[in-house]
Design a protein around this motif. Structure first.
Motif, PDB file in Angstrom:
ATOM      1  N   ILE A  40       0.853  -1.185   0.000  1.00  0.00           N
ATOM      2  CA  ILE A  40       0.000   0.000   0.000  1.00  0.00           C
ATOM      3  C   ILE A  40       0.887   1.233   0.000  1.00  0.00           C
ATOM      4  CG2 ILE A  40      -1.720   1.303   1.256  1.00  0.00           C
ATOM      5  CD1 ILE A  40      -2.785  -1.206   2.410  1.00  0.00           C
TER       6      ILE A  40
ATOM      7  N   GLN B 143       0.956   5.300   0.408  1.00  0.00           N
ATOM      8  CA  GLN B 143       0.251   6.505   0.825  1.00  0.00           C
ATOM      9  C   GLN B 143       1.112   7.716   0.468  1.00  0.00           C
ATOM     10  OE1 GLN B 143      -1.192   4.833   5.081  1.00  0.00           O
ATOM     11  NE2 GLN B 143      -1.847   6.926   4.623  1.00  0.00           N
TER      12      GLN B 143
ATOM     13  N   CYS C 275      -4.184   6.952  -1.360  1.00  0.00           N
ATOM     14  CA  CYS C 275      -3.919   5.585  -0.927  1.00  0.00           C
ATOM     15  C   CYS C 275      -4.122   4.662  -2.114  1.00  0.00           C
ATOM     16  CB  CYS C 275      -4.838   5.186   0.222  1.00  0.00           C
ATOM     17  SG  CYS C 275      -4.585   3.478   0.759  1.00  0.00           S
ATOM     18  N   GLU C 276      -3.065   3.951  -2.483  1.00  0.00           N
ATOM     19  CA  GLU C 276      -3.112   3.026  -3.615  1.00  0.00           C
ATOM     20  C   GLU C 276      -2.576   1.675  -3.165  1.00  0.00           C
ATOM     21  OE1 GLU C 276      -3.980   3.844  -6.903  1.00  0.00           O
ATOM     22  OE2 GLU C 276      -4.489   5.914  -6.325  1.00  0.00           O
ATOM     23  N   GLN C 277      -3.280   0.576  -3.553  1.00  0.00           N
ATOM     24  CA  GLN C 277      -2.804  -0.758  -3.209  1.00  0.00           C
ATOM     25  C   GLN C 277      -2.771  -1.645  -4.449  1.00  0.00           C
ATOM     26  OE1 GLN C 277      -4.908  -3.749  -3.026  1.00  0.00           O
ATOM     27  NE2 GLN C 277      -6.994  -2.897  -3.071  1.00  0.00           N
TER      28      GLN C 277
ATOM     29  N   MET D  80     -10.905  -1.678   1.794  1.00  0.00           N
ATOM     30  CA  MET D  80      -9.937  -0.654   2.158  1.00  0.00           C
ATOM     31  C   MET D  80     -10.507   0.182   3.281  1.00  0.00           C
ATOM     32  SD  MET D  80      -8.276   0.428  -1.519  1.00  0.00           S
ATOM     33  CE  MET D  80      -6.829   1.191  -0.761  1.00  0.00           C
TER      34      MET D  80
ATOM     35  N   GLU E 158      -8.170  -0.268  -6.681  1.00  0.00           N
ATOM     36  CA  GLU E 158      -6.834  -0.020  -6.153  1.00  0.00           C
ATOM     37  C   GLU E 158      -6.726   1.256  -5.328  1.00  0.00           C
ATOM     38  OE1 GLU E 158      -7.107  -2.339  -9.723  1.00  0.00           O
ATOM     39  OE2 GLU E 158      -7.539  -0.208  -9.448  1.00  0.00           O
TER      40      GLU E 158
ATOM     41  N   CYS F 291      -3.895   4.286   6.022  1.00  0.00           N
ATOM     42  CA  CYS F 291      -4.751   3.566   5.096  1.00  0.00           C
ATOM     43  C   CYS F 291      -4.435   2.082   5.228  1.00  0.00           C
ATOM     44  CB  CYS F 291      -4.495   4.047   3.678  1.00  0.00           C
ATOM     45  SG  CYS F 291      -5.476   3.232   2.407  1.00  0.00           S
TER      46      CYS F 291
ATOM     47  N   SER G  51      -5.784  -2.170   3.942  1.00  0.00           N
ATOM     48  CA  SER G  51      -6.615  -2.988   3.065  1.00  0.00           C
ATOM     49  C   SER G  51      -6.642  -4.414   3.589  1.00  0.00           C
ATOM     50  CB  SER G  51      -6.088  -2.952   1.628  1.00  0.00           C
ATOM     51  OG  SER G  51      -4.845  -3.631   1.531  1.00  0.00           O
TER      52      SER G  51
ATOM     53  N   GLY H 271      -0.585   1.006   5.081  1.00  0.00           N
ATOM     54  CA  GLY H 271       0.386   1.866   4.426  1.00  0.00           C
ATOM     55  C   GLY H 271       1.276   2.530   5.468  1.00  0.00           C
TER      56      GLY H 271
END
Lengths: 114, 116
Positions: free
Chosen positions: B4, B6, B23-25, B32, B72, B91, B93, B108
């Motif tokens: 993840i 951030q 926030c990207e995973q 999430m 994502e 963040c 998930s 993250g």
């Protein structure tokens, strides 16, 4: 209400064993989780218990007693890198969405001394 | 490596301004979450999302907004309506299964927001 209690701070010596306690009062119970968090970093998963008893993972073990609303995290052969906050979290129950909505304690800051 | 991301890691905001935390995973996780961490308090849930285009309020959603347009991504906007926004935002998930052990959160590295 929902309540999770842990000691605020603990100090231990390198090479020793330390036990971090966690008591909880929640509306339901569907698992207890322990996370480690170094200062300024993301929490990382250590262990979880859903049934009574001891779960062992290397130097870390976690115990649960559901009837007493009590858990502990046991750290053996302490190393300096174990200095961190240890977060106890409870999943109260499985709601309609089966979401992992955890309730976190305030965390226990462990200082490992030489 | 999956994980993840951030951003930003540190952010300063003037009072009255909105700010968006990214926030990207890439773990292919369905669920999430956004948590807020303050000294002396446990992590508190702000918002969570179980599937794309759906999200629910957590325990302290007032003054925050989110969107989940892609699996994502789960950005958090801290609005000027949030009275005490200075905090560390995390963040997370997880996969979406009923077994509590399967729902381990991956976090993250966090975003630290300071309001000047």
């Amino acid at each position: 209400g929902q309540n999770i209690d842990q000691p605020t701070e603990m100090t231990a010596t390198e090479g020793a064993i330390v036990q971090i306690n966690c008591t909880y009062q929640t509306s339901g119970f569907n698992g207890l989780f322990w996370y480690q968090q170094h200062a300024g970093e993301a929490p990382t998963f250590l262990s979880y218990n859903v049934l009574d008893g001891l779960e062992e993972k290397g130097r870390f073990s976690s115990f649960l007693s559901r009837s007493k609303g009590y858990s502990y995290l046991l750290l053996k052969e302490l190393q300096m890198k174990d200095s961190a906050s240890y977060l106890c979290a409870v999943r109260p129950g499985v709601d309609g969405g089966a979401t992992n909505k955890l309730i976190f304690g305030t965390g226990t800051l462990l200082a490992v001394q030489p | 490596d999956g994980g993840i991301t951030q951003s930003p890691k540190y952010l300063f905001r003037k009072e009255g301004q909105n700010v968006t935390l990214s926030c990207e995973q890439n773990l292919n996780h369905d669920a999430m979450y956004w948590y807020r961490q303050d000294p002396g308090q446990g992590l508190r849930l702000i918002y969570y999302s179980q599937i794309v285009n759906d999200f629910q309020k957590g325990d302290i959603a007032e003054g925050y907004s989110v969107s989940r347009e892609k699996k994502e991504s789960f950005p958090l906007t801290v609005t000027s309506a949030q009275k005490n926004p200075t905090a560390f935002y995390l963040c997370a998930s997880s996969i979406f299964l009923r077994d509590p052990g399967a729902n381990v959160l991956t976090f993250g590295a966090g975003s630290r927001l300071t309001v000047l």
